[in-house]
Design an enzyme around this catalytic site. Sequence first.
Site, mmCIF file in Angstrom:
data_model
loop_
_atom_site.group_PDB
_atom_site.id
_atom_site.type_symbol
_atom_site.label_atom_id
_atom_site.label_comp_id
_atom_site.label_asym_id
_atom_site.label_seq_id
_atom_site.Cartn_x
_atom_site.Cartn_y
_atom_site.Cartn_z
ATOM 1 C CB THR A 48 14.900 2.986 12.570
ATOM 2 O OG1 THR A 48 15.337 4.175 13.218
ATOM 3 C CG2 THR A 48 15.942 1.893 12.728
ATOM 4 C CB CYS A 74 -22.323 -9.854 4.268
ATOM 5 S SG CYS A 74 -23.983 -9.238 4.487
ATOM 6 C CB SER A 105 -0.937 0.007 1.206
ATOM 7 O OG SER A 105 -1.877 -1.031 1.095
ATOM 8 C CD GLN A 149 -2.570 -10.897 -4.670
ATOM 9 O OE1 GLN A 149 -2.372 -12.114 -4.700
ATOM 10 N NE2 GLN A 149 -2.999 -10.295 -3.571
ATOM 11 C CG HIS A 190 1.820 -9.935 3.718
ATOM 12 N ND1 HIS A 190 0.529 -10.394 3.788
ATOM 13 C CD2 HIS A 190 1.754 -8.683 3.220
ATOM 14 C CE1 HIS A 190 -0.292 -9.429 3.365
ATOM 15 N NE2 HIS A 190 0.430 -8.392 3.017
#
Lengths: 408, 139
Positions: free
Chosen positions: A248, A335, A82, A190, A212
């Site tokens: 840092t 939802c 991001s 991705q 990650h």
Amino acid sequence: MKKERSYQKVIMKIYADNAATTKMSRTAIQSMLPYMDKVYGNPSSLYTIGQEAKEALEDARIRVAFCLGCDPKEITFTSGGSEADNMAIISAARLGERKGKKHIISTAFEHHAVLHTLNKLKREGFDITLLDVHQNGLVTPEQVAEAIRPETCLVTIMYANNEIGTIQPIAEIGKVCREKGVTFHTDAVQAVGHLPIDVQEQNIDMLSLSAHKFHGPKGIGALYVKRGIRLTNLIEGGAQERGKRAGTENVPAIMGMAAAMEEAVQNMDANTKKLVAMRDRLIEGLSQIPYSELNGDAVCRLPGNVNFCFEGIEGESLLLLLDDKGISASSGSACTSGSLDPSHVLLAIGRPHEVAHGSLRLSIGEDITEEEIDYMIKSVAEVVEYLRNMSPLWKDLVSGKRQHIFLK
Amino acid sequence: MALYSEKVMDHFRNPRNVGSIENADGIGEVGNPVCGDIMKIYLKIDNDIITDVKFETFGCGSAIASSSMATELIKGKTIQETLQITNKAVAEALDGLPAHKMHCSVLAEDAIKLALKDYYDKNGIEYDPAQFVIHDDEH
């Protein structure tokens, strides 16, 4: 009569949400440990353990750069994908507006890190063109060429989509941008570690990545920026990262990222071969469920991504019941996101709201087995049937009161 | 903490009164497929008493749990008692719902009210329309 649902005992635990995040590799974990309690110095400090940390940091930069085919000086470490996306887009916009160029081209199904940054620029007076991604979830280089204007300062198109896994013709889009002299950024969060990348061959000017997503640690990523493109600071402070990104450096995470990236690149061919076969087996199995459809192109697709829409059911209840069967998955249903609209990606490829609510993403990992794939197919089929049996919408579709959206 | 209470998960995993009633005395349906939830309630009414109730729901976990709990709350009750049951009562009986899921309990209340209204309409019974105000759900 009270009808109780009997529960099949969980016999498997399958993590099928690798597009959300991945399990860290042992190699990545091991490579981080010395930088937590041995070489823990601040890379900006001049004494030995500070300088050792600095050396490790620069070594990691070389290794990351090697995996992308760029110069180490072209790598800036960030907190993740991001931040890299924000930094790339804001930097290109600031360079553009100085020359009076305030037009940016992107697509309708980018990650929110890109779309929300573009919205911010739109409020500042930038003109944003979002290209149609078609029903198959692919843009063409011709679309990009047609959209470029004299005042275009940036084209930002994701390498592979996080929800439906479609892979864009990045090298060709890069070529168009290069020819027209427009900066080209790709959100490759991705793709890195899963698809072969060479920023020079593929004409990429800026590229965002996140550790990650390829078995590295969370909270670390990088931005590749071609030499000559001036970055705008998002975070002000110390002179880290050539003064472009204060704070840092997270040395352990950076070491973990470099190790995970090398490992992913080394094993890419074998992983891809295995995953594509598993993915296609899963797609084939889920296609047997009536009134279901694969989302996104079947071929130009990430090796581990499967995404389906099922008519007559809602995604959150599907996820909860799959969780009871030991399967971790995700959905584009409203939802599951807390918003009122279903996934913008599914809407962008033309899925109507009613089926976008019934979507399921299974993003499989390299350790998946055939047995697990078959268990997932069986489980999804069972849960879809169970939910359809209590769905008034499904009843209306079967009785013909409402029109089916899918052909079969 | 998990998203849902144990009670919500129990009613979601083992929903009570799922299905439909043939020749129901009242049927109420709310929601729409575009919003991602539809709830349909079927009532059997004898001498002013809800003698049987069934539901069908297309929706998320809390929508299914809310329908299930609502049917349990009204079974055996009089029409007047049933009309007193609010969405809050449904949510409380489920040990609460997350804030953004409260509308699921509103759907349950509305579906029941519409089913009762349908019963009155079918039988030509006069009623106070104020008792059947359906929420304009913020979909």
